[in-house]
Design a protein around this motif. Structure first.
Motif, PDB file in Angstrom:
ATOM      1  N   GLU A  96       5.099 -20.246  -1.099  1.00  0.00           N
ATOM      2  CA  GLU A  96       5.868 -19.421  -2.026  1.00  0.00           C
ATOM      3  C   GLU A  96       6.342 -18.159  -1.311  1.00  0.00           C
ATOM      4  OE1 GLU A  96       4.349 -19.076  -6.061  1.00  0.00           O
ATOM      5  OE2 GLU A  96       2.669 -20.365  -5.492  1.00  0.00           O
ATOM      6  N   SER A  97       7.354 -17.533  -1.849  1.00  0.00           N
ATOM      7  CA  SER A  97       7.901 -16.344  -1.193  1.00  0.00           C
ATOM      8  C   SER A  97       8.410 -15.353  -2.227  1.00  0.00           C
ATOM      9  CB  SER A  97       9.036 -16.729  -0.238  1.00  0.00           C
ATOM     10  OG  SER A  97      10.119 -17.288  -0.961  1.00  0.00           O
ATOM     11  N   THR A  98       8.600 -14.122  -1.764  1.00  0.00           N
ATOM     12  CA  THR A  98       9.193 -13.079  -2.593  1.00  0.00           C
ATOM     13  C   THR A  98      10.327 -12.423  -1.805  1.00  0.00           C
ATOM     14  OG1 THR A  98       7.766 -11.312  -1.779  1.00  0.00           O
ATOM     15  CG2 THR A  98       6.963 -12.599  -3.642  1.00  0.00           C
ATOM     16  N   ALA A  99      11.256 -11.805  -2.513  1.00  0.00           N
ATOM     17  CA  ALA A  99      12.319 -11.072  -1.840  1.00  0.00           C
ATOM     18  C   ALA A  99      11.780  -9.773  -1.257  1.00  0.00           C
ATOM     19  CB  ALA A  99      13.453 -10.764  -2.827  1.00  0.00           C
ATOM     20  N   TYR A 100      12.240  -9.429  -0.063  1.00  0.00           N
ATOM     21  CA  TYR A 100      11.981  -8.112   0.527  1.00  0.00           C
ATOM     22  C   TYR A 100      10.500  -7.831   0.736  1.00  0.00           C
ATOM     23  CZ  TYR A 100      16.608  -7.628  -1.708  1.00  0.00           C
ATOM     24  OH  TYR A 100      17.890  -7.817  -2.150  1.00  0.00           O
ATOM     25  N   GLY A 101       9.713  -8.802   1.126  1.00  0.00           N
ATOM     26  CA  GLY A 101       8.294  -8.560   1.347  1.00  0.00           C
ATOM     27  C   GLY A 101       8.076  -7.438   2.343  1.00  0.00           C
ATOM     28  N   TYR A 102       7.152  -6.508   2.024  1.00  0.00           N
ATOM     29  CA  TYR A 102       6.945  -5.366   2.920  1.00  0.00           C
ATOM     30  C   TYR A 102       5.472  -5.187   3.287  1.00  0.00           C
ATOM     31  CZ  TYR A 102       7.097  -0.713   4.910  1.00  0.00           C
ATOM     32  OH  TYR A 102       6.958   0.350   5.758  1.00  0.00           O
ATOM     33  N   ASP A 103       4.671  -4.576   2.426  1.00  0.00           N
ATOM     34  CA  ASP A 103       3.295  -4.257   2.782  1.00  0.00           C
ATOM     35  C   ASP A 103       2.325  -5.165   2.024  1.00  0.00           C
ATOM     36  OD1 ASP A 103       1.343  -2.802   4.151  1.00  0.00           O
ATOM     37  OD2 ASP A 103       1.032  -1.448   2.470  1.00  0.00           O
ATOM     38  N   TYR A 104       1.222  -5.524   2.693  1.00  0.00           N
ATOM     39  CA  TYR A 104       0.237  -6.437   2.115  1.00  0.00           C
ATOM     40  C   TYR A 104      -1.159  -5.840   2.253  1.00  0.00           C
ATOM     41  CZ  TYR A 104       4.018  -9.834   2.528  1.00  0.00           C
ATOM     42  OH  TYR A 104       5.219 -10.475   2.433  1.00  0.00           O
TER      43      TYR A 104
END
Length: 301
Positions: free
Chosen positions: A8-16
């Motif tokens: 799965e993915s999300t738009a604009y992934g940045y910090d985790y």
């Protein structure tokens, strides 16, 4: 590279950041590289090129279990910080453009919730590219004892410290001014919007003969909570847009001396890393890391 961590993915992934005991990882959003690599334009925000969503992942199954859209109160949610206590299912996110702090926590129904707990007011100004300056919270940090939250306002130019022993109700402790786009000496005139503890913009400080160009941007705290380190470069295209003098002369690293018990911060005038003095020319300093572990990353599992 073995492959993607999740299908799965999300738009604009940045910090985790993750909390294994609660089987959760949270991710934030910056924006489309096509937008931010060219510098910042408010039109890109209006056009949806920047994010406003927090995503909560099932850590074991590597799937999305919940998303919270923050809309206009959570634009550019960048840095995520769970409390260091691994039993705690709560933490904070700094929303850069909205310039506020989001407190997220797991409710009794096992659903995650998010609420704005701190707002940094925008400056109303004359002589800048916009009629208002967003403080722009670009980094946040929690002390290892989960006592203090630190945040930087890169465009406004200040570093703030809050007591978070009651995480849902942070209390202001202290502030240092380390630059900004509207300090005395610039053509920008502040009309209103300064924080209550600093009604007028202070003079630009100097350390070892260097004026502090730019604004505080990335943070790192020593494990004992006594030494807070600060750099001032965000991203080259944005540095060039908002702080061209810093790009020309190079950036810095500063040390802030902190009282880890009562709170309070003081600029250390005996410490200055001059990134303009590099052999191959000025450079821009960003991340700070300790070889023995970081206050921005360690969770005691």
């Amino acid at each position: 590279i073995k492959g993607p961590w999740s299908e799965e993915s999300t738009a604009y992934g940045y910090d985790y950041w993750y909390q294994p005991r609660h089987n959760v990882m949270i991710s934030s959003q910056w924006g489309s590289p096509k937008a931010f690599c060219e510098g910042f334009l408010m039109e890109d925000v209006i056009g949806g090129a920047y994010g406003d969503m927090l995503t909560f992942w099932n850590w074991k199954e590597r799937t999305i279990m919940q998303q919270i859209k923050m809309h206009g109160k959570g634009l550019l949610p960048l840095e995520n910080r769970f409390l260091h206590d691994p039993d705690q299912a709560q933490g904070f996110t700094g929303a850069a453009l909205s310039s506020n702090i989001i407190h997220f926590s797991k409710g009794e129904d096992a659903r995650w919730k998010a609420a704005i707990v701190l707002d940094q007011p925008w400056l109303k100004v004359e002589g800048w590219i916009l009629p208002e300056v967003p403080p722009l919270i670009t980094d946040i940090l929690l002390s290892l004892d989960d006592r203090f939250l630190y945040l930087v306002n890169w465009l406004r130019g200040d570093l703030a410290q809050y007591d978070i022993r009651d995480p849902a109700h942070p209390k202001f402790v202290s502030r240092l001014w380390l630059g900004g786009v509207a300090h005395p000496g610039t053509s920008v005139k502040v009309k209103e919007g300064m924080p209550e503890d600093t009604p007028t913009f202070p003079e630009l400080p100097e350390v070892q003969g260097h004026k502090l160009l730019g604004g505080p941007q990335m943070l790192q705290l020593s494990l004992d909570g006594k030494r807070l380190y600060v750099t001032n470069s965000l991203f080259t295209a944005w540095d060039q847009q908002f702080y061209p003098d810093m790009c020309q002369h190079g950036s810095y690293m500063l040390q802030i001396d902190v009282d880890p018990v009562q709170g309070g911060m003081k600029l250390n005038h005996d410490f200055y890393i001059d990134c303009g003095a590099e052999p191959d020319g000025p450079v821009l300093a960003h991340e700070i890391r300790f070889p023995t572990g970081d206050s921005t990353s360690d969770i005691w599992c």
